[in-house]
Design an enzyme around this catalytic site. Structure first.
Site, mmCIF file in Angstrom:
data_model
loop_
_atom_site.group_PDB
_atom_site.id
_atom_site.type_symbol
_atom_site.label_atom_id
_atom_site.label_comp_id
_atom_site.label_asym_id
_atom_site.label_seq_id
_atom_site.Cartn_x
_atom_site.Cartn_y
_atom_site.Cartn_z
ATOM 1 N N GLU A 53 55.675 -77.340 -16.248
ATOM 2 C CA GLU A 53 56.459 -76.486 -17.423
ATOM 3 C C GLU A 53 56.295 -74.902 -17.172
ATOM 4 O O GLU A 53 55.050 -74.624 -17.876
ATOM 5 C CB GLU A 53 56.324 -76.868 -18.829
ATOM 6 C CG GLU A 53 56.858 -78.277 -19.223
ATOM 7 C CD GLU A 53 57.034 -78.409 -20.748
ATOM 8 O OE1 GLU A 53 58.291 -78.652 -20.854
ATOM 9 O OE2 GLU A 53 56.179 -78.117 -21.392
ATOM 10 N N SER A 109 63.814 -74.995 -20.793
ATOM 11 C CA SER A 109 65.172 -74.530 -21.024
ATOM 12 C C SER A 109 66.142 -75.388 -20.198
ATOM 13 O O SER A 109 67.151 -75.160 -19.570
ATOM 14 C CB SER A 109 65.193 -73.204 -20.379
ATOM 15 O OG SER A 109 64.682 -72.270 -21.109
ATOM 16 N N HIS A 116 50.315 -79.484 -23.696
ATOM 17 C CA HIS A 116 51.407 -78.468 -23.600
ATOM 18 C C HIS A 116 51.150 -77.113 -23.897
ATOM 19 O O HIS A 116 49.996 -77.013 -24.430
ATOM 20 C CB HIS A 116 52.219 -79.114 -24.954
ATOM 21 C CG HIS A 116 53.634 -78.256 -25.067
ATOM 22 N ND1 HIS A 116 53.878 -76.977 -25.218
ATOM 23 C CD2 HIS A 116 55.121 -78.784 -24.308
ATOM 24 C CE1 HIS A 116 55.055 -76.654 -25.136
ATOM 25 N NE2 HIS A 116 55.758 -77.694 -24.667
ATOM 26 N N GLU A 164 52.025 -74.792 -25.723
ATOM 27 C CA GLU A 164 51.876 -74.264 -27.081
ATOM 28 C C GLU A 164 50.795 -74.643 -27.617
ATOM 29 O O GLU A 164 50.036 -73.910 -28.546
ATOM 30 C CB GLU A 164 53.164 -74.633 -27.967
ATOM 31 C CG GLU A 164 54.357 -74.057 -27.573
ATOM 32 C CD GLU A 164 55.617 -74.612 -27.818
ATOM 33 O OE1 GLU A 164 55.563 -75.726 -28.372
ATOM 34 O OE2 GLU A 164 56.754 -74.328 -27.058
ATOM 35 N N GLY A 194 62.860 -79.677 -24.773
ATOM 36 C CA GLY A 194 62.378 -79.042 -26.227
ATOM 37 C C GLY A 194 63.677 -79.049 -26.843
ATOM 38 O O GLY A 194 64.296 -79.813 -27.695
ATOM 39 N N GLY A 235 61.513 -72.201 -23.821
ATOM 40 C CA GLY A 235 62.262 -71.363 -24.848
ATOM 41 C C GLY A 235 62.872 -70.238 -24.324
ATOM 42 O O GLY A 235 63.031 -69.333 -24.884
ATOM 43 N N ASN A 295 60.936 -83.567 -26.675
ATOM 44 C CA ASN A 295 60.027 -82.979 -27.516
ATOM 45 C C ASN A 295 60.239 -82.256 -28.761
ATOM 46 O O ASN A 295 60.815 -81.069 -28.392
ATOM 47 C CB ASN A 295 58.952 -82.033 -26.628
ATOM 48 C CG ASN A 295 57.863 -81.281 -27.134
ATOM 49 O OD1 ASN A 295 57.549 -81.753 -28.249
ATOM 50 N ND2 ASN A 295 57.387 -80.446 -26.593
ATOM 51 N N TRP A 296 60.234 -82.829 -29.745
ATOM 52 C CA TRP A 296 60.781 -82.407 -30.897
ATOM 53 C C TRP A 296 60.005 -81.073 -31.402
ATOM 54 O O TRP A 296 60.505 -80.350 -32.208
ATOM 55 C CB TRP A 296 61.013 -83.343 -31.964
ATOM 56 C CG TRP A 296 62.309 -84.485 -31.751
ATOM 57 C CD1 TRP A 296 62.838 -84.568 -30.644
ATOM 58 C CD2 TRP A 296 62.519 -85.537 -32.644
ATOM 59 N NE1 TRP A 296 63.648 -85.682 -30.639
ATOM 60 C CE2 TRP A 296 63.477 -86.123 -32.013
ATOM 61 C CE3 TRP A 296 62.031 -85.921 -34.069
ATOM 62 C CZ2 TRP A 296 64.358 -87.365 -32.601
ATOM 63 C CZ3 TRP A 296 62.856 -86.898 -34.381
ATOM 64 C CH2 TRP A 296 63.960 -87.656 -33.639
ATOM 65 N N LYS A 297 58.642 -81.037 -31.145
ATOM 66 C CA LYS A 297 58.007 -79.958 -31.313
ATOM 67 C C LYS A 297 58.080 -80.206 -33.212
ATOM 68 O O LYS A 297 57.622 -81.449 -33.648
ATOM 69 C CB LYS A 297 58.396 -78.529 -31.007
ATOM 70 C CG LYS A 297 58.406 -78.589 -29.558
ATOM 71 C CD LYS A 297 58.769 -77.242 -28.948
ATOM 72 C CE LYS A 297 58.784 -77.260 -27.289
ATOM 73 N NZ LYS A 297 58.986 -76.062 -26.694
HETATM 74 P P1 PGA Z 1 62.506 -75.976 -24.154
HETATM 75 O O1 PGA Z 1 61.156 -76.413 -24.235
HETATM 76 O O2 PGA Z 1 63.363 -77.049 -23.558
HETATM 77 O O3 PGA Z 1 62.930 -75.449 -25.742
HETATM 78 O O4 PGA Z 1 62.453 -74.602 -23.335
HETATM 79 C C1 PGA Z 1 60.433 -77.315 -23.338
HETATM 80 C C2 PGA Z 1 59.134 -77.675 -23.621
HETATM 81 O O5 PGA Z 1 58.330 -76.894 -24.414
HETATM 82 O O6 PGA Z 1 58.793 -78.806 -23.711
#
Ligand code: PGA
Length: 249
Positions: A165, A210, A95, A97, A231, A171, A8-10
């Site tokens: 998640e 993470s 997700h 976010e 991420g 994050g 997931n490159w966001k």
């Molecule tokens: P992260 O994000 O690996 O940077 O903790 C995971 C995600 O939000 O899918």
């Protein structure tokens, strides 16, 4: 079973040139593995090009989000049909976010049903914001799952993927402990089987939050998961190579 890695490159990286470099590095790292399938979820504007230039058995593409409607007046959105037309075969839904930006359980429910109707595989994300000592988070996750899968036919539910998640681990500096993930994976399957019948037992459950080279293999070995939603470590050329090497098998 190959481990599934969802990258997931966001909203990264910041240029097309960098995105191409990242994709190339991810593919190279994938080629050195035998036990991994990779699903890359780049920003939507790269989907068509990347999916078109990356035909292979072990690489596929996902949208990070898509709208449930087939078309219409939805400025700034993309539809599931457009995602499919761009040759992506997965879509991340709900997700943390996006939920934080206002996406409701009802929105998530409509998106999961819309994805399945088009034969796109939904990657339904669930996760609690924090954990108290009483285990209330189980009820919270149960509610998110039942709501998100409510409109899914019994014979289709096993096509979906669940990404657990915990928001407190996204994050963050550390992932959840694999043994806690084990417990959650059992709970997730039980919840879905209770709602959709025994056919749902084979539903794939991923962990996200993470994950990096240092903890990925342990989570795969001990967390009772089919794969990982990654991420930060998926959006960095060096880290993605190290991650794949760590779990490559
Ligand atoms: P992260 O994000 O690996 O940077 O903790 C995971 C995600 O939000 O899918």
């Amino acid at each position: 079973m190959k481990a599934l890695v969802v990258a997931n490159w966001k909203m990264n990286p910041s240029s097309h040139a960098q995105a191409k470099r990242l994709l190339d590095a991810s593919k190279k790292a994938l080629e050195k593995t035998t036990g991994v399938s990779l699903i890359v979820a780049p920003p939507a504007l790269y989907l068509r090009e990347f999916a078109g230039s990356s035909k292979g058995k072990r690489i596929a593409f996902a949208a990070q989000n898509a709208h449930a409607a087939l078309g219409g007046a939805h400025t700034g959105e993309i539809s599931m049909k457009q995602v499919k037309d761009a040759k992506a075969s997965y879509v991340i839904i709900g997700h943390a976010e996006r939920r934080a930006a206002g996406e409701s359980d009802d929105d998530v429910k409509a998106k999961v049903a819309a994805a399945l109707a088009l034969n796109l595989t939904p990657i339904l994300c669930v996760g609690e914001a924090s954990r108290g000592a009483q285990g209330e988070y189980f009820e919270f996750i149960g509610t998110q799952l039942r709501a998100g899968l409510k409109d899914v036919a019994q014979n289709k539910v096993a096509k979906a993927i669940i990404a657990y998640e915990p928001i407190w681990a996204i994050g963050a500096t550390a992932a959840m402990r694999p043994r806690d993930m084990r417990e959650m994976a059992i709970f997730i399957r039980k919840t879905i089987v209770d709602q959709h019948g025994a056919g749902a037992m084979s539903i794939r459950v991923l962990y996200g939050g993470s994950i990096e080279a240092a903890n990925a293999a342990e989570m795969l070995a001990e967390g009772d998961v089919a794969g990982l939603l990654v991420g930060r470590a998926s959006a960095d050329v060096q880290q993605v190579s190290q991650l794949m090497e760590a779990i490559g098998g």
